[in-house]
Scaffold this motif. Structure first.
Motif, PDB file in Angstrom:
ATOM      1  N   GLN A 152       0.824  -1.209   0.000  1.00 48.22           N
ATOM      2  CA  GLN A 152       0.000   0.000   0.000  1.00 48.22           C
ATOM      3  C   GLN A 152       0.855   1.255   0.000  1.00 48.22           C
ATOM      4  O   GLN A 152       0.372   2.358  -0.205  1.00 48.22           O
ATOM      5  CB  GLN A 152      -0.935  -0.001   1.208  1.00 48.22           C
ATOM      6  CG  GLN A 152      -1.886  -1.182   1.216  1.00 48.22           C
ATOM      7  CD  GLN A 152      -2.718  -1.266  -0.049  1.00 48.22           C
ATOM      8  OE1 GLN A 152      -3.542  -0.387  -0.310  1.00 48.22           O
ATOM      9  NE2 GLN A 152      -2.514  -2.283  -0.856  1.00 48.22           N
ATOM     10  N   ALA A 153       2.137   1.084   0.262  1.00 47.56           N
ATOM     11  CA  ALA A 153       3.021   2.240   0.314  1.00 47.56           C
ATOM     12  C   ALA A 153       3.589   2.588  -1.063  1.00 47.56           C
ATOM     13  O   ALA A 153       3.674   3.757  -1.425  1.00 47.56           O
ATOM     14  CB  ALA A 153       4.150   1.992   1.302  1.00 47.56           C
ATOM     15  N   CYS A 154       3.976   1.550  -1.834  1.00 44.78           N
ATOM     16  CA  CYS A 154       4.645   1.861  -3.099  1.00 44.78           C
ATOM     17  C   CYS A 154       4.028   1.143  -4.290  1.00 44.78           C
ATOM     18  O   CYS A 154       4.394   1.408  -5.423  1.00 44.78           O
ATOM     19  CB  CYS A 154       6.132   1.521  -3.005  1.00 44.78           C
ATOM     20  SG  CYS A 154       6.477  -0.256  -3.049  1.00 44.78           S
ATOM     21  N   PRO A 210       5.224 -14.139   4.578  1.00 47.20           N
ATOM     22  CA  PRO A 210       6.124 -14.581   5.645  1.00 47.20           C
ATOM     23  C   PRO A 210       6.091 -13.586   6.798  1.00 47.20           C
ATOM     24  O   PRO A 210       5.929 -12.384   6.580  1.00 47.20           O
ATOM     25  CB  PRO A 210       7.501 -14.578   4.972  1.00 47.20           C
ATOM     26  CG  PRO A 210       7.226 -14.721   3.510  1.00 47.20           C
ATOM     27  CD  PRO A 210       5.893 -14.040   3.288  1.00 47.20           C
ATOM     28  N   VAL A 211       6.253 -14.070   8.017  1.00 47.67           N
ATOM     29  CA  VAL A 211       6.083 -13.204   9.185  1.00 47.67           C
ATOM     30  C   VAL A 211       7.092 -12.057   9.219  1.00 47.67           C
ATOM     31  O   VAL A 211       6.810 -10.995   9.755  1.00 47.67           O
ATOM     32  CB  VAL A 211       6.196 -14.006  10.507  1.00 47.67           C
ATOM     33  CG1 VAL A 211       4.980 -14.875  10.684  1.00 47.67           C
ATOM     34  CG2 VAL A 211       7.474 -14.808  10.566  1.00 47.67           C
ATOM     35  N   ASN A 212       8.248 -12.296   8.654  1.00 41.80           N
ATOM     36  CA  ASN A 212       9.274 -11.250   8.692  1.00 41.80           C
ATOM     37  C   ASN A 212       9.383 -10.527   7.349  1.00 41.80           C
ATOM     38  O   ASN A 212      10.401  -9.946   7.032  1.00 41.80           O
ATOM     39  CB  ASN A 212      10.620 -11.843   9.087  1.00 41.80           C
ATOM     40  CG  ASN A 212      11.050 -12.954   8.149  1.00 41.80           C
ATOM     41  OD1 ASN A 212      10.266 -13.383   7.293  1.00 41.80           O
ATOM     42  ND2 ASN A 212      12.260 -13.433   8.283  1.00 41.80           N
ATOM     43  N   TRP A 213       8.307 -10.602   6.582  1.00 44.56           N
ATOM     44  CA  TRP A 213       8.317 -10.018   5.246  1.00 44.56           C
ATOM     45  C   TRP A 213       8.493  -8.506   5.283  1.00 44.56           C
ATOM     46  O   TRP A 213       7.886  -7.806   6.084  1.00 44.56           O
ATOM     47  CB  TRP A 213       7.000 -10.362   4.540  1.00 44.56           C
ATOM     48  CG  TRP A 213       6.853  -9.645   3.253  1.00 44.56           C
ATOM     49  CD1 TRP A 213       6.068  -8.566   3.001  1.00 44.56           C
ATOM     50  CD2 TRP A 213       7.517  -9.951   2.023  1.00 44.56           C
ATOM     51  NE1 TRP A 213       6.207  -8.191   1.678  1.00 44.56           N
ATOM     52  CE2 TRP A 213       7.095  -9.021   1.065  1.00 44.56           C
ATOM     53  CE3 TRP A 213       8.435 -10.933   1.637  1.00 44.56           C
ATOM     54  CZ2 TRP A 213       7.551  -9.032  -0.248  1.00 44.56           C
ATOM     55  CZ3 TRP A 213       8.897 -10.941   0.332  1.00 44.56           C
ATOM     56  CH2 TRP A 213       8.450 -10.007  -0.594  1.00 44.56           C
ATOM     57  N   LYS A 214       9.345  -8.039   4.395  1.00 45.70           N
ATOM     58  CA  LYS A 214       9.463  -6.590   4.191  1.00 45.70           C
ATOM     59  C   LYS A 214       9.401  -6.328   2.700  1.00 45.70           C
ATOM     60  O   LYS A 214       9.928  -7.100   1.900  1.00 45.70           O
ATOM     61  CB  LYS A 214      10.798  -6.085   4.720  1.00 45.70           C
ATOM     62  CG  LYS A 214      10.816  -5.831   6.202  1.00 45.70           C
ATOM     63  CD  LYS A 214      12.149  -5.173   6.565  1.00 45.70           C
ATOM     64  CE  LYS A 214      12.368  -5.184   8.071  1.00 45.70           C
ATOM     65  NZ  LYS A 214      13.772  -4.854   8.390  1.00 45.70           N
ATOM     66  N   VAL A 218       8.742  -1.433   3.935  1.00 53.71           N
ATOM     67  CA  VAL A 218       7.704  -1.475   4.958  1.00 53.71           C
ATOM     68  C   VAL A 218       7.374  -2.922   5.327  1.00 53.71           C
ATOM     69  O   VAL A 218       7.671  -3.856   4.590  1.00 53.71           O
ATOM     70  CB  VAL A 218       6.420  -0.744   4.513  1.00 53.71           C
ATOM     71  CG1 VAL A 218       6.695   0.729   4.254  1.00 53.71           C
ATOM     72  CG2 VAL A 218       5.819  -1.415   3.280  1.00 53.71           C
ATOM     73  N   GLY A 219       6.784  -3.120   6.481  1.00 57.54           N
ATOM     74  CA  GLY A 219       6.429  -4.445   6.957  1.00 57.54           C
ATOM     75  C   GLY A 219       5.170  -4.984   6.306  1.00 57.54           C
ATOM     76  O   GLY A 219       4.514  -4.296   5.522  1.00 57.54           O
ATOM     77  N   ARG A 220       4.833  -6.220   6.679  1.00 59.37           N
ATOM     78  CA  ARG A 220       3.703  -6.887   6.021  1.00 59.37           C
ATOM     79  C   ARG A 220       2.365  -6.231   6.333  1.00 59.37           C
ATOM     80  O   ARG A 220       1.365  -6.456   5.634  1.00 59.37           O
ATOM     81  CB  ARG A 220       3.675  -8.368   6.381  1.00 59.37           C
ATOM     82  CG  ARG A 220       3.535  -8.639   7.864  1.00 59.37           C
ATOM     83  CD  ARG A 220       3.958 -10.062   8.158  1.00 59.37           C
ATOM     84  NE  ARG A 220       3.010 -11.049   7.679  1.00 59.37           N
ATOM     85  CZ  ARG A 220       2.075 -11.625   8.451  1.00 59.37           C
ATOM     86  NH1 ARG A 220       2.005 -11.327   9.716  1.00 59.37           N
ATOM     87  NH2 ARG A 220       1.252 -12.510   7.944  1.00 59.37           N
TER      88      ARG A 220
END
Ligand code: ZN
Length: 57
Positions: free
Chosen positions: A6-8, A34-38, A44-46
């Motif tokens: 949603q950011a880019c 994935p839980v640590n997805w960026k 930005v985070g998931r």
């Protein structure tokens, strides 16, 4: 499943990603990012990703 930042506007295609991902680490949650997805583009985070439905699957 396809997710969109949603950011880019970066689009994450789970099907395409799974082929690489399987060799490295399994996502801990099923049916999602994935839980640590960026985001590889803007970092930005998931929580910034939303599932895109109704487009190409
Ligand atoms: Zn992004």
């Amino acid at each position: 499943m396809v997710w969109e930042c949603q950011a880019c506007g970066y689009v994450y295609n789970e099907k395409a990603a799974n082929r690489q991902q399987r060799l490295e680490e399994k996502p801990l949650n099923s049916g999602g990012l994935p839980v640590n997805w960026k985001c590889p583009v803007c970092g930005v985070g998931r929580e910034f990703f939303e599932e895109v439905s109704g487009r190409n699957s």
